[in-house]
Write an enzyme that holds these catalytic residues in place. Sequence first.
Site, PDB file in Angstrom:
ATOM      1  N   CYS A 135       0.823  -1.217   0.000  1.00 42.11           N
ATOM      2  CA  CYS A 135       0.000   0.000   0.000  1.00 42.11           C
ATOM      3  C   CYS A 135       0.855   1.263   0.000  1.00 42.11           C
ATOM      4  O   CYS A 135       0.552   2.230  -0.705  1.00 42.11           O
ATOM      5  CB  CYS A 135      -0.928   0.025   1.211  1.00 42.11           C
ATOM      6  SG  CYS A 135      -2.277  -1.187   1.170  1.00 42.11           S
ATOM      7  N   HIS A 136       1.924   1.251   0.807  1.00 36.43           N
ATOM      8  CA  HIS A 136       2.662   2.480   1.076  1.00 36.43           C
ATOM      9  C   HIS A 136       3.994   2.594   0.335  1.00 36.43           C
ATOM     10  O   HIS A 136       4.665   3.628   0.435  1.00 36.43           O
ATOM     11  CB  HIS A 136       2.904   2.620   2.581  1.00 36.43           C
ATOM     12  CG  HIS A 136       1.649   2.679   3.390  1.00 36.43           C
ATOM     13  ND1 HIS A 136       0.805   3.763   3.393  1.00 36.43           N
ATOM     14  CD2 HIS A 136       1.082   1.766   4.237  1.00 36.43           C
ATOM     15  CE1 HIS A 136      -0.223   3.538   4.203  1.00 36.43           C
ATOM     16  NE2 HIS A 136      -0.082   2.336   4.726  1.00 36.43           N
ATOM     17  N   CYS A 144       7.218  17.328  38.610  1.00 33.66           N
ATOM     18  CA  CYS A 144       8.602  16.975  38.284  1.00 33.66           C
ATOM     19  C   CYS A 144       9.069  17.680  37.020  1.00 33.66           C
ATOM     20  O   CYS A 144      10.103  18.341  37.002  1.00 33.66           O
ATOM     21  CB  CYS A 144       8.740  15.462  38.107  1.00 33.66           C
ATOM     22  SG  CYS A 144       8.676  14.519  39.636  1.00 33.66           S
ATOM     23  N   HIS A 145       8.303  17.522  35.938  1.00 33.58           N
ATOM     24  CA  HIS A 145       8.814  17.866  34.607  1.00 33.58           C
ATOM     25  C   HIS A 145       8.650  19.331  34.227  1.00 33.58           C
ATOM     26  O   HIS A 145       9.307  19.790  33.285  1.00 33.58           O
ATOM     27  CB  HIS A 145       8.166  16.966  33.566  1.00 33.58           C
ATOM     28  CG  HIS A 145       8.450  15.516  33.782  1.00 33.58           C
ATOM     29  ND1 HIS A 145       9.721  14.996  33.670  1.00 33.58           N
ATOM     30  CD2 HIS A 145       7.641  14.480  34.139  1.00 33.58           C
ATOM     31  CE1 HIS A 145       9.690  13.697  33.930  1.00 33.58           C
ATOM     32  NE2 HIS A 145       8.433  13.361  34.223  1.00 33.58           N
ATOM     33  N   ARG A 203       6.635   3.988  29.507  1.00 34.76           N
ATOM     34  CA  ARG A 203       7.309   4.943  30.390  1.00 34.76           C
ATOM     35  C   ARG A 203       6.297   5.698  31.247  1.00 34.76           C
ATOM     36  O   ARG A 203       6.533   5.938  32.440  1.00 34.76           O
ATOM     37  CB  ARG A 203       8.122   5.937  29.555  1.00 34.76           C
ATOM     38  CG  ARG A 203       8.981   6.858  30.421  1.00 34.76           C
ATOM     39  CD  ARG A 203      10.130   6.097  31.047  1.00 34.76           C
ATOM     40  NE  ARG A 203      10.829   6.895  32.059  1.00 34.76           N
ATOM     41  CZ  ARG A 203      10.601   6.826  33.367  1.00 34.76           C
ATOM     42  NH1 ARG A 203       9.673   6.011  33.845  1.00 34.76           N
ATOM     43  NH2 ARG A 203      11.302   7.557  34.200  1.00 34.76           N
ATOM     44  N   CYS A 214       6.000   5.900  35.426  1.00 38.33           N
ATOM     45  CA  CYS A 214       5.935   7.132  36.225  1.00 38.33           C
ATOM     46  C   CYS A 214       4.713   7.124  37.139  1.00 38.33           C
ATOM     47  O   CYS A 214       4.796   7.514  38.306  1.00 38.33           O
ATOM     48  CB  CYS A 214       5.887   8.349  35.304  1.00 38.33           C
ATOM     49  SG  CYS A 214       7.479   8.830  34.625  1.00 38.33           S
TER      50      CYS A 214
END
Length: 261
Positions: free
Chosen positions: A79-80, A180-181, A218, A222
Amino acid sequence: MRWIGTIALATLLNVACVPFLFAVEIPPDQRRSGFSFMAPDNQAIQNDDTANPGMLWVLDGEALWKSKIGAADKSCADCHNDASSSMRGVAARYPAFDTKPGRPVNLEQRINLCRADHQQATPLAYESRDLLALTAFVAQQSRGMPIEAGADPQLEPFVAKGRELFMRRQGQLNLSCANCHDDNWDKRLAGSAVTQGHPTGYPLYRLEWQSLGSLQRRLRACIFGIRAQPYDIGAPELVELELYLMSRARGMPMETPAVRP
């Protein structure tokens, strides 16, 4: 040794308790990839495709791309065609709105929808080597391109839900992702740098895992770390959180397959 991480997190809270009251989003001109927080030797692993373990999954994904499967006896390439052109920039736009479920899907889900609808094959299990390999192969075609996820107006309510989850305190430690981020990036937690949480390189090879893994793996780790109940991989809440994280990284270059500690 989980108690060590808990003590370190409690120490971080005591040191920075005032900023936790109000999370402040990172200005675009101060955004940094997790790559910049790594030691030079780990950066060198990512930069060298012959040393980057994630490239093993990319090579497997290339083989799977060309393999005919399912009742339709079709390959992705049927298809691609050549992924280096047809998939260029695709991963940078995911999660994207899909009309069939009427909500955003991430790249792994898009691959499985194609398998079911066009190849008439069984969807691959989340975190399976084959799904990670195909996802890494597709995403690697966008390496170096700017992230564009979240620009579709249809995604606005889902980006908002993802942001709300990012800002929401939860779990026994009563923490949000933003604590935290956004509030404490570039500090240390259990000896590791607290990054800004921009998902520029997923699926990526994590030295702690000794394997490639998805962003949702991930995120679940967390959530477990703050002693909250993790959502199942593929849950709408995690897709919305993934969408928000990609949208806040808009304009940053794709790094797949990245390497992280």
